[in-house]
Design a protein around this motif. Structure first.
Motif, PDB file in Angstrom:
ATOM      1  N   LYS A 152      -2.561  -1.734  17.597  1.00 24.33           N
ATOM      2  CA  LYS A 152      -3.086  -2.477  18.753  1.00 24.33           C
ATOM      3  C   LYS A 152      -4.347  -3.279  18.411  1.00 24.33           C
ATOM      4  O   LYS A 152      -5.324  -3.303  19.171  1.00 24.33           O
ATOM      5  N   GLY A 153      -4.327  -3.879  17.235  1.00 21.09           N
ATOM      6  CA  GLY A 153      -5.438  -4.736  16.849  1.00 21.09           C
ATOM      7  C   GLY A 153      -6.651  -4.018  16.291  1.00 21.09           C
ATOM      8  O   GLY A 153      -7.647  -4.661  15.949  1.00 21.09           O
ATOM      9  N   ASN A 154      -6.577  -2.700  16.175  1.00 21.96           N
ATOM     10  CA  ASN A 154      -7.723  -1.925  15.677  1.00 21.96           C
ATOM     11  C   ASN A 154      -7.603  -1.601  14.191  1.00 21.96           C
ATOM     12  O   ASN A 154      -8.083  -0.557  13.744  1.00 21.96           O
ATOM     13  N   ILE A 155      -6.976  -2.472  13.426  1.00 23.70           N
ATOM     14  CA  ILE A 155      -6.716  -2.184  12.023  1.00 23.70           C
ATOM     15  C   ILE A 155      -7.075  -3.376  11.145  1.00 23.70           C
ATOM     16  O   ILE A 155      -6.958  -4.530  11.555  1.00 23.70           O
ATOM     17  N   MET A 156      -7.536  -3.056   9.933  1.00 23.73           N
ATOM     18  CA  MET A 156      -7.773  -4.073   8.906  1.00 23.73           C
ATOM     19  C   MET A 156      -6.951  -3.681   7.683  1.00 23.73           C
ATOM     20  O   MET A 156      -7.031  -2.547   7.220  1.00 23.73           O
ATOM     21  N   ILE A 157      -6.152  -4.604   7.184  1.00 22.61           N
ATOM     22  CA  ILE A 157      -5.286  -4.341   6.036  1.00 22.61           C
ATOM     23  C   ILE A 157      -5.692  -5.267   4.894  1.00 22.61           C
ATOM     24  O   ILE A 157      -5.769  -6.487   5.068  1.00 22.61           O
ATOM     25  N   LYS A 158      -5.949  -4.680   3.730  1.00 22.97           N
ATOM     26  CA  LYS A 158      -6.364  -5.459   2.564  1.00 22.97           C
ATOM     27  C   LYS A 158      -5.455  -5.131   1.383  1.00 22.97           C
ATOM     28  O   LYS A 158      -5.227  -3.963   1.072  1.00 22.97           O
ATOM     29  N   TYR A 159      -4.945  -6.172   0.739  1.00 26.97           N
ATOM     30  CA  TYR A 159      -4.062  -5.978  -0.416  1.00 26.97           C
ATOM     31  C   TYR A 159      -4.872  -5.538  -1.628  1.00 26.97           C
ATOM     32  O   TYR A 159      -5.877  -6.158  -1.984  1.00 26.97           O
ATOM     33  N   LEU A 160      -4.433  -4.444  -2.267  1.00 30.45           N
ATOM     34  CA  LEU A 160      -5.142  -3.901  -3.422  1.00 30.45           C
ATOM     35  C   LEU A 160      -4.466  -4.234  -4.748  1.00 30.45           C
ATOM     36  O   LEU A 160      -5.048  -4.064  -5.810  1.00 30.45           O
ATOM     37  N   GLY A 161      -3.211  -4.700  -4.658  1.00 24.76           N
ATOM     38  CA  GLY A 161      -2.444  -4.970  -5.872  1.00 24.76           C
ATOM     39  C   GLY A 161      -1.380  -3.920  -6.097  1.00 24.76           C
ATOM     40  O   GLY A 161      -1.491  -2.782  -5.609  1.00 24.76           O
ATOM     41  N   ALA A 162      -0.335  -4.295  -6.840  1.00 26.54           N
ATOM     42  CA  ALA A 162       0.755  -3.369  -7.196  1.00 26.54           C
ATOM     43  C   ALA A 162       1.399  -2.732  -5.968  1.00 26.54           C
ATOM     44  O   ALA A 162       1.789  -1.565  -5.984  1.00 26.54           O
ATOM     45  N   GLY A 163       1.529  -3.509  -4.897  1.00 22.53           N
ATOM     46  CA  GLY A 163       2.205  -3.022  -3.700  1.00 22.53           C
ATOM     47  C   GLY A 163       1.388  -2.069  -2.854  1.00 22.53           C
ATOM     48  O   GLY A 163       1.926  -1.428  -1.942  1.00 22.53           O
ATOM     49  N   SER A 164       0.100  -1.957  -3.114  1.00 27.47           N
ATOM     50  CA  SER A 164      -0.767  -1.034  -2.363  1.00 27.47           C
ATOM     51  C   SER A 164      -1.682  -1.812  -1.415  1.00 27.47           C
ATOM     52  O   SER A 164      -2.163  -2.891  -1.742  1.00 27.47           O
ATOM     53  N   TYR A 165      -1.927  -1.192  -0.264  1.00 26.71           N
ATOM     54  CA  TYR A 165      -2.750  -1.819   0.767  1.00 26.71           C
ATOM     55  C   TYR A 165      -3.751  -0.810   1.316  1.00 26.71           C
ATOM     56  O   TYR A 165      -3.400   0.337   1.597  1.00 26.71           O
ATOM     57  N   ASN A 166      -4.985  -1.244   1.455  1.00 28.70           N
ATOM     58  CA  ASN A 166      -6.001  -0.402   2.082  1.00 28.70           C
ATOM     59  C   ASN A 166      -5.936  -0.638   3.591  1.00 28.70           C
ATOM     60  O   ASN A 166      -5.946  -1.780   4.050  1.00 28.70           O
ATOM     61  N   MET A 167      -5.855   0.450   4.357  1.00 32.54           N
ATOM     62  CA  MET A 167      -5.755   0.342   5.800  1.00 32.54           C
ATOM     63  C   MET A 167      -6.960   1.024   6.437  1.00 32.54           C
ATOM     64  O   MET A 167      -7.233   2.192   6.165  1.00 32.54           O
ATOM     65  N   VAL A 168      -7.686   0.288   7.267  1.00 26.54           N
ATOM     66  CA  VAL A 168      -8.877   0.814   7.936  1.00 26.54           C
ATOM     67  C   VAL A 168      -8.679   0.728   9.440  1.00 26.54           C
ATOM     68  O   VAL A 168      -8.348  -0.335   9.968  1.00 26.54           O
ATOM     69  N   ILE A 169      -8.863   1.856  10.116  1.00 29.24           N
ATOM     70  CA  ILE A 169      -8.736   1.919  11.570  1.00 29.24           C
ATOM     71  C   ILE A 169     -10.123   2.080  12.184  1.00 29.24           C
ATOM     72  O   ILE A 169     -10.906   2.937  11.758  1.00 29.24           O
ATOM     73  N   ASN A 170     -10.431   1.272  13.178  1.00 28.97           N
ATOM     74  CA  ASN A 170     -11.661   1.415  13.957  1.00 28.97           C
ATOM     75  C   ASN A 170     -11.282   1.781  15.384  1.00 28.97           C
ATOM     76  O   ASN A 170     -10.419   1.132  15.990  1.00 28.97           O
ATOM     77  N   ALA A 171     -11.916   2.822  15.919  1.00 24.88           N
ATOM     78  CA  ALA A 171     -11.610   3.266  17.276  1.00 24.88           C
ATOM     79  C   ALA A 171     -12.841   3.911  17.892  1.00 24.88           C
ATOM     80  O   ALA A 171     -13.859   4.122  17.224  1.00 24.88           O
ATOM     81  N   LYS A 172     -12.743   4.250  19.175  1.00 23.56           N
ATOM     82  CA  LYS A 172     -13.906   4.797  19.877  1.00 23.56           C
ATOM     83  C   LYS A 172     -14.174   6.249  19.507  1.00 23.56           C
ATOM     84  O   LYS A 172     -15.288   6.738  19.671  1.00 23.56           O
ATOM     85  N   ASP A 173     -13.146   6.961  19.035  1.00 21.26           N
ATOM     86  CA  ASP A 173     -13.370   8.340  18.594  1.00 21.26           C
ATOM     87  C   ASP A 173     -12.325   8.696  17.548  1.00 21.26           C
ATOM     88  O   ASP A 173     -11.363   7.961  17.328  1.00 21.26           O
TER      89      ASP A 173
END
Length: 260
Positions: free
Chosen positions: A206-227
């Motif tokens: 629901k828009g609370n995520i940041m996805i960054k490509y790390l290479g070799a098919g891997s992605y860093n996923m960061v979730i921000n939320a109120k708790d």
């Protein structure tokens, strides 16, 4: 004093427990946030072989457990100690500290209004329990939207006092959790399939995520939320949706939670 939640905890929920009894092959614990008790089998106490279970737990110790199974009909709750990561444990402890802070605010308001704390506590929690999982969650909502103070079910004077106390002592906060998602597709249109899988993750979060490509098919996923509870839920739904999509297309997907 902690707001006692009604009913049973959900599977995969993290709960604070107090060890009440230690046996040779099992441990019994009281769930601090529920009026319930659960059991930790020796295999769920710690990875590897356990020679003496009391090297890991003892009566009166506070531990954070993961709920494995719930049987409401029999009243059974199976818990795990070993499946809780250090970051998850710290996050849960922090949540409870915030709840205690919220209860201190209520205590201050009760004194200011010259009413019994127990009565004010019950009046507020009975009003909010169906919509909010904790006092702190409700207070955070009030910080973001003044109008939500009406959910406390208090008269105008008491509501104003509570709102003032909340605004003075609580600042709006967000939390962050992250992990690494690896997606692999062998299909001719594999790139498009992976893009679709990532889109599924974004929609679930629901828009609370940041996805960054790390290479070799891997992605860093960061979730921000109120708790942390909401963050964990969004991360779980995002990763499961992405992995389910790519597996349907005969690809592979796996997720690893990053511990701080």
């Amino acid at each position: 004093m902690l707001l006692k939640k009604e009913g049973f905890p959900e599977e995969d929920e993290l709960v604070m427990c107090t060890i009440t009894k230690v046996q040779f092959h099992s441990v019994f614990a009281q769930l601090d946030e529920y009026d319930k008790s659960g059991m930790i089998h020796i295999s769920e106490v710690s990875p590897g072989r356990i020679r003496n279970i009391r090297d890991f737990v003892k009566e009166g110790k506070k531990v954070v457990c993961k709920v494995l199974r719930v049987n409401p009909e029999k009243g059974h709750i199976d818990l795990s100690l070993r499946r809780v990561g250090e970051t998850q444990r710290r996050n849960k402890v922090d949540e409870l500290k915030q709840e205690q802070k919220a209860e201190k605010i209520l205590e201050f308001v009760a004194k200011d209004l010259n009413v019994p704390l127990k009565k004010l506590f019950e009046d507020v929690t009975n009003s909010i329990s169906k919509k909010y999982s904790s006092l702190n969650e409700f207070f955070q909502a009030v910080v973001a939207d003044n109008d939500l103070i009406k959910d406390a079910g208090l008269d105008a004077k008491a509501a104003k006092k509570l709102e003032e106390a909340i605004k003075t002592r609580i600042k709006e906060v967000t939390v962050k959790i992250e992990g690494k998602l690896k997606l692999t597709s062998f299909a001719p249109d594999g790139v498009d399939i992976i893009k679709e899988a990532l889109k599924k993750a974004e929609e679930a979060a629901k828009g609370n995520i940041m996805i960054k490509y790390l290479g070799a098919g891997s992605y860093n996923m960061v979730i921000n939320a109120k708790d942390y509870k909401e963050a964990e839920k969004l991360l779980k739904e995002a990763t499961e949706n992405a992995i389910e999509h790519i597996r349907k297309k005969e690809g592979k997907g796996e997720f690893v939670r990053l511990e701080a």
